[in-house]
Design an enzyme around this catalytic site. Structure first.
Site, PDB file in Angstrom:
ATOM      1  NE  ARG A 193      37.387 -31.124  19.825  1.00  0.00           N
ATOM      2  CZ  ARG A 193      37.335 -31.679  21.034  1.00  0.00           C
ATOM      3  NH1 ARG A 193      37.227 -30.918  22.077  1.00  0.00           N
ATOM      4  NH2 ARG A 193      37.393 -32.969  21.167  1.00  0.00           N
TER       5      ARG A 193
ATOM      6  CE  LYS B 209      36.215 -19.808  24.293  1.00  0.00           C
ATOM      7  NZ  LYS B 209      36.292 -21.262  24.181  1.00  0.00           N
ATOM      8  CG  ASN B 210      36.821 -21.790  27.867  1.00  0.00           C
ATOM      9  OD1 ASN B 210      36.124 -21.777  26.849  1.00  0.00           O
ATOM     10  ND2 ASN B 210      38.135 -21.761  27.822  1.00  0.00           N
TER      11      ASN B 210
ATOM     12  CB  ILE C   1      47.813 -28.289  26.873  1.00  0.00           C
ATOM     13  CG1 ILE C   1      48.310 -27.829  28.255  1.00  0.00           C
ATOM     14  CG2 ILE C   1      46.376 -28.827  26.967  1.00  0.00           C
ATOM     15  CD1 ILE C   1      48.326 -28.909  29.316  1.00  0.00           C
TER      16      ILE C   1
ATOM     17  NE  ARG D 139      40.398 -29.245  21.691  1.00  0.00           N
ATOM     18  CZ  ARG D 139      39.805 -28.058  21.939  1.00  0.00           C
ATOM     19  NH1 ARG D 139      39.680 -27.196  20.953  1.00  0.00           N
ATOM     20  NH2 ARG D 139      39.352 -27.744  23.115  1.00  0.00           N
ATOM     21  N   PRO D 140      40.970 -35.807  20.916  1.00  0.00           N
ATOM     22  CG  PRO D 140      42.298 -37.471  21.827  1.00  0.00           C
ATOM     23  CD  PRO D 140      42.346 -36.072  21.270  1.00  0.00           C
ATOM     24  CB  ILE D 141      35.806 -37.339  23.112  1.00  0.00           C
ATOM     25  CG1 ILE D 141      35.253 -38.269  22.023  1.00  0.00           C
ATOM     26  CG2 ILE D 141      35.712 -35.880  22.689  1.00  0.00           C
ATOM     27  CD1 ILE D 141      33.738 -38.134  21.847  1.00  0.00           C
ATOM     28  CG  ASP D 142      41.016 -40.826  24.724  1.00  0.00           C
ATOM     29  OD1 ASP D 142      41.990 -41.314  25.317  1.00  0.00           O
ATOM     30  OD2 ASP D 142      40.905 -39.601  24.482  1.00  0.00           O
ATOM     31  CG  LEU D 143      41.036 -38.974  28.577  1.00  0.00           C
ATOM     32  CD1 LEU D 143      41.773 -37.747  29.097  1.00  0.00           C
ATOM     33  CD2 LEU D 143      41.620 -40.252  29.182  1.00  0.00           C
TER      34      LEU D 143
ATOM     35  CG  ASP E  30      42.805 -21.609  26.593  1.00  0.00           C
ATOM     36  OD1 ASP E  30      41.762 -21.776  27.258  1.00  0.00           O
ATOM     37  OD2 ASP E  30      43.252 -22.457  25.802  1.00  0.00           O
TER      38      ASP E  30
ATOM     39  CB  CYS F 295      39.456 -27.688  16.559  1.00  0.00           C
ATOM     40  SG  CYS F 295      40.541 -27.101  17.846  1.00  0.00           S
TER      41      CYS F 295
ATOM     42  NE  ARG G 244      34.749 -20.880  17.824  1.00  0.00           N
ATOM     43  CZ  ARG G 244      34.843 -22.196  17.670  1.00  0.00           C
ATOM     44  NH1 ARG G 244      35.482 -22.679  16.626  1.00  0.00           N
ATOM     45  NH2 ARG G 244      34.318 -23.007  18.565  1.00  0.00           N
TER      46      ARG G 244
END
Ligand code: EPZ
Length: 416
Positions: free
Chosen positions: A92, A22-23, A326, A121-125, A304, A116, A396
């Site tokens: 996301r 999946k990933n 994490i 889970r920010p996206i600042d990076l 995971d 989620c 999923r």
């Protein structure tokens, strides 16, 4: 919402075959739009998350087709640069499409991905890095608009080796002017698979799998056929299910090199392995021993696998200490496990698991993808019928989990 009804107590025995990752599939499907032509992908798992990604591509103007186990993506007529809000909210990780759309059209709009079930889970990076590539970022009314005339290669250092940010930088830099040098990059095997896919299209990416990645931008990319790597988390999931049920399992189409920390911890718990090229044989003892785990970026113990491994440890002999480094909210499944008689205390990021001799059946609810798989594992161990509801979370990321389990001795059926 659908459920699984599991009659527990059977040992898992026989052979199971692992599906594609999946990933790895999600960023590779995103990367497929970079050649402005056709990409043929093999071994893409038939799961909810890949369906959503393909749906987004269709809305962006791509043609997608599924034939004989392959996915064909034609992005020659792609004409839209806005990732639909509703689909972005559902998944996301579609944020990695931003880098690919920017590389091709120098312009993308997407809704800010909410948190989620497992964390903020920010996206600042991601955004900080895109700025370094000369891309202007505007945030307005819950949307992020990114644009530029030209993407310029640059030196980027990540404050944390984020998988998604690493993938987005590689995608945005593949067609850029000049070279991008990314340090403190994520080293997950899925990044290597993305590099191999891009280079097969004629890109110049090197260093994936290490913490320094170099991307020399090229003018264009060519059409490609590509086989996606096996899913290492699905592999680890089946190994833990075999171990928890004192079973013996042959796991095929698996790459043991991708889950060494998981195999080492299972050995510490008392399992024996026979590892061949694409096959892992696991034999597990009567009752597992308690072990401690700390989740870390790759090549550390994968976050995971934390919930699935912890569920397995809930019936091990002794007390196990689990540290989730994490994600800040990845213990939600534990309250459900406690309904089945597990003895687990949580202190912030630490879970203290006192192994019990047996779990009892119950009605429990999946809280997220891996937490859901952890409850299925507990249902396989507990005597009697366990009902796991909200299995949409599990669908999923796992292809045909119930069919695969029934083939190796489990008794699990879906209830709509
Ligand atoms: C990927 O998510 C995986 N998803 C996750 O798997 C996996 O848990 C995660 O990597 C870590 O291994 C996919 O590949 C689709 P990150 P991603 O960016 O890319 C923080 C599963 O179960 N962070 O490496 O979103 C973040 O909040 C899923 O299959 C920032 O602070 O993970 C987290 O605490 C779940 N700012 C940490 O870094 C950022 O801009 C790791 O996130 C980005 C991340």
């Amino acid at each position: 919402m659908s459920s699984y009804i599991i009659t527990g107590g059977s040992k898992l025995e026989g052979t199971v075959s692992i599906s594609g990752s999946k990933n790895a599939s999600l960023p590779i499907i995103a990367a497929s739009i970079l050649n402005g032509g056709t990409s043929k992908l093999y071994n893409v798992p038939n799961i909810h998350d890949t369906e959503i990604t393909l749906k987004i591509l269709k809305i962006l103007g791509c043609k997608t087709d599924k034939k004989n186990g392959k996915i064909i993506i034609d992005s020659s007529k792609m004409n839209c640069h806005e990732i639909p809000d509703d689909l972005m909210r559902q998944m996301r990780s579609s944020v990695v499409l931003a880098g690919a759309i920017l590389a091709r059209f120098k312009n993308v709009k997407f809704s800010y991905p909410g948190g989620c079930d497992i964390g903020a889970r920010p996206i600042d990076l991601h955004l900080k890095a895109l700025k370094k590539l000369g891309i202007s970022i505007e945030k307005e009314a819950g949307y992020v608009k990114c644009k530029c005339d030209e993407i310029k290669g640059n030196e980027i250092h990540l404050d944390f080796p984020s998988v998604g940010a690493t993938e987005n930088i590689i995608l945005a830099s593949a067609l850029a002017k000049g070279e991008t040098i990314l340090s403190n990059a994520a080293m997950e095997p899925e990044i290597e698979d993305l590099q191999n896919f891009l280079n097969k299209m004629g890109a110049k990416v090197q260093g994936a799998g290490t913490n320094i990645i170099r991307i020399i931008g090229v003018k264009s990319l060519k059409e490609v056929n590509y086989n996606i790597m096996p899913d290492r988390i699905e592999t680890g999931t089946f190994l833990c299910m075999a171990a928890a049920t004192s079973g013996n399992l042959e796991v095929k189409n698996a790459n043991s090199n991708h889950i060494i920390p998981v195999i080492k911890k299972l050995e510490e718990a008392g399992c024996r392995f026979n590892i061949k090229k694409n096959t892992i044989l696991i034999e597990s003892s009567k009752r597992l021993k308690a072990v401690d785990i700390k989740t870390m970026p790759y090549p550390g113990f994968p976050t995971d696998m934390q919930s699935i491994f912890s569920s397995m440890l809930s019936t091990a002999k002794g007390t196990s200490i689990v540290v989730e480094n994490i994600f800040e909210n990845r213990y939600r499944y534990i309250n459900e496990l406690k309904r089945m008689g597990a003895k687990i205390d949580i202190e912030g990021r630490i879970a203290i698991i006192k192994g019990v001799k047996k779990l009892s059946n119950a009605q429990v609810e999946a809280t997220d993808l891996r937490g859901g798989a952890a409850l299925v594992l507990a249902g396989l161990v507990a005597k009697g019928k366990t009902k796991v509801s909200n299995i949409e979370y599990i669908l999923r990321g796992y292809q045909d989990l119930d069919q695969k389990l029934n083939k190796i001795g489990a008794k699990i059926k879906k209830q709509y």
